[in-house]
Enzyme design. Sequence first.
Site, PDB file in Angstrom:
ATOM      1  N   HIS A  48     -10.789  18.725   2.179  1.00 31.98           N
ATOM      2  CA  HIS A  48     -10.813  17.265   2.234  1.00 31.98           C
ATOM      3  C   HIS A  48      -9.649  16.726   3.054  1.00 31.98           C
ATOM      4  O   HIS A  48      -9.801  15.751   3.804  1.00 31.98           O
ATOM      5  CB  HIS A  48     -10.768  16.686   0.816  1.00 31.98           C
ATOM      6  CG  HIS A  48     -10.693  15.200   0.776  1.00 31.98           C
ATOM      7  ND1 HIS A  48      -9.520  14.527   0.509  1.00 31.98           N
ATOM      8  CD2 HIS A  48     -11.624  14.251   1.003  1.00 31.98           C
ATOM      9  CE1 HIS A  48      -9.748  13.230   0.560  1.00 31.98           C
ATOM     10  NE2 HIS A  48     -11.008  13.036   0.856  1.00 31.98           N
ATOM     11  N   GLU A  51     -10.621  16.793   6.577  1.00 34.63           N
ATOM     12  CA  GLU A  51     -11.528  15.709   6.952  1.00 34.63           C
ATOM     13  C   GLU A  51     -10.728  14.557   7.560  1.00 34.63           C
ATOM     14  O   GLU A  51     -11.177  13.891   8.500  1.00 34.63           O
ATOM     15  CB  GLU A  51     -12.300  15.231   5.724  1.00 34.63           C
ATOM     16  CG  GLU A  51     -13.237  14.067   5.989  1.00 34.63           C
ATOM     17  CD  GLU A  51     -13.755  13.436   4.723  1.00 34.63           C
ATOM     18  OE1 GLU A  51     -13.897  12.195   4.689  1.00 34.63           O
ATOM     19  OE2 GLU A  51     -14.017  14.183   3.746  1.00 34.63           O
ATOM     20  N   HIS A  52      -9.522  14.331   7.032  1.00 35.56           N
ATOM     21  CA  HIS A  52      -8.643  13.278   7.542  1.00 35.56           C
ATOM     22  C   HIS A  52      -7.844  13.748   8.758  1.00 35.56           C
ATOM     23  O   HIS A  52      -7.726  13.031   9.754  1.00 35.56           O
ATOM     24  CB  HIS A  52      -7.679  12.819   6.436  1.00 35.56           C
ATOM     25  CG  HIS A  52      -8.355  12.103   5.314  1.00 35.56           C
ATOM     26  ND1 HIS A  52      -8.404  10.732   5.243  1.00 35.56           N
ATOM     27  CD2 HIS A  52      -9.005  12.564   4.216  1.00 35.56           C
ATOM     28  CE1 HIS A  52      -9.052  10.373   4.150  1.00 35.56           C
ATOM     29  NE2 HIS A  52      -9.425  11.475   3.506  1.00 35.56           N
ATOM     30  N   GLU A 126      -5.916   7.893  -2.136  1.00 35.97           N
ATOM     31  CA  GLU A 126      -7.342   7.996  -2.454  1.00 35.97           C
ATOM     32  C   GLU A 126      -7.539   8.655  -3.815  1.00 35.97           C
ATOM     33  O   GLU A 126      -8.380   8.226  -4.621  1.00 35.97           O
ATOM     34  CB  GLU A 126      -8.055   8.806  -1.365  1.00 35.97           C
ATOM     35  CG  GLU A 126      -9.556   8.930  -1.560  1.00 35.97           C
ATOM     36  CD  GLU A 126     -10.214   9.755  -0.464  1.00 35.97           C
ATOM     37  OE1 GLU A 126     -11.348  10.229  -0.679  1.00 35.97           O
ATOM     38  OE2 GLU A 126      -9.591   9.940   0.611  1.00 35.97           O
TER      39      GLU A 126
END
Length: 412
Positions: A48, A51-52, A126
């Site tokens: 994840h 992903e950024h 997040e």
Amino acid sequence: MIDYQNFILDNGLKVYVHQDITLPIATVNLLYNVGSRDEDENKTGFAHLFEHLMFGGSINIPSYDDPLQLVGGENNAFTSPDITNYYISLPSDNLETAFWLESDRMLSLSFDPRVLEVQRKVVIEEYKQQYLNQPYGDAFMKLKALAYKVHPYRWPTIGRNIHHIEQASMDDVKAFFHKFYVPNNAILVVSGNVIFDDVRRLAEKWFGPIPSGERYVRNLPQEPVQQELRMEHVEADVPSDAIYKSYHVPGRLHSQYYTADLLSDVLGRGKSSRLHKELVNKKHLFSNISTYISGSIDPGTLNIHGKLNKDVSIEEAEAGIQEVIQSIQQKPLDEEELQKTKNQAEATIVFSEMELLNRSMNLAYSALLGNPDLVNQESELIQRVSVDEVQQLAKATLIENNTSTLYYHAKH
């Protein structure tokens, strides 16, 4: 029907081309065969995080978004336990821009410490917003940890512990990238108003020079068969009590996958489902209740979750769920009910494939599963499921020893 042609580059990148000339647009979908299940249990959340990070620029292209916006394109990405998927939509005349951008970050991602710190903070924020600072935010994290004891599905894609991202070093990040973000661990799907030979030429030009990585051989621990009822009680400042349940069911490649999917739909998909009609409309035990399967490649879960109405006890609500489950186990569905559910599932597939991007994603995922034609076979596989198969799977899986339940209590 999704028609396609395909080829493989010398470095192992698999490329699929789906032509649709009805609109002057194209999509470029790049699926990497890595998800949170591939992480070290002491360094979770990396898929994840990437992903950024992949939007933080490469050595040759400091800003990923600016060139794309200049040619009328847009992009995004998502991570799951099984895959990481990046996609671009843009005018087909500007297709080469997408190849340039995607290939450059595969070849030479920027490992700028400032980018890592910015994205680290974004992920931490997040995590706080999704899991810590909203009602029931940690419910599925707790439920995963209850249902899985060995397999890495036991933590969410954002990570098991936010400290893993807080403490991630640049060496950790580089090692993860060089292991997974390589041509031979990726599938590229190009769809839209494109020509096969042009796509091949662009793929050779932009991705061909990127060297292969070491072949990744997945060797994950297999989750043992659950042999006991698992329960956990949580109390928090939430509006109402809630129940979250998980049952282990076959994974995406199993012959009974679509049976499990239809079983979950019969139980809790929409307002015409059994749980909603019986426990929301008729008995007023829940304000809402739904069911879905995780859809994971390895053996997954069928999940039920619902919010209780005021003055309804956990015991009453639990008994209501069990009564609906037993009704399916004891008496086969009517053919009409199952056919209605099949039609809903098939309609979802048909409507989703009206979007070019969804076709690209579905083709990429089917290719990852080892059968790109699966993208065109799902409707047939759904229609093959019989009422007896649904009942037998309900009897085999919706049982006490295969149940993990999280009781989420509202503070009074």
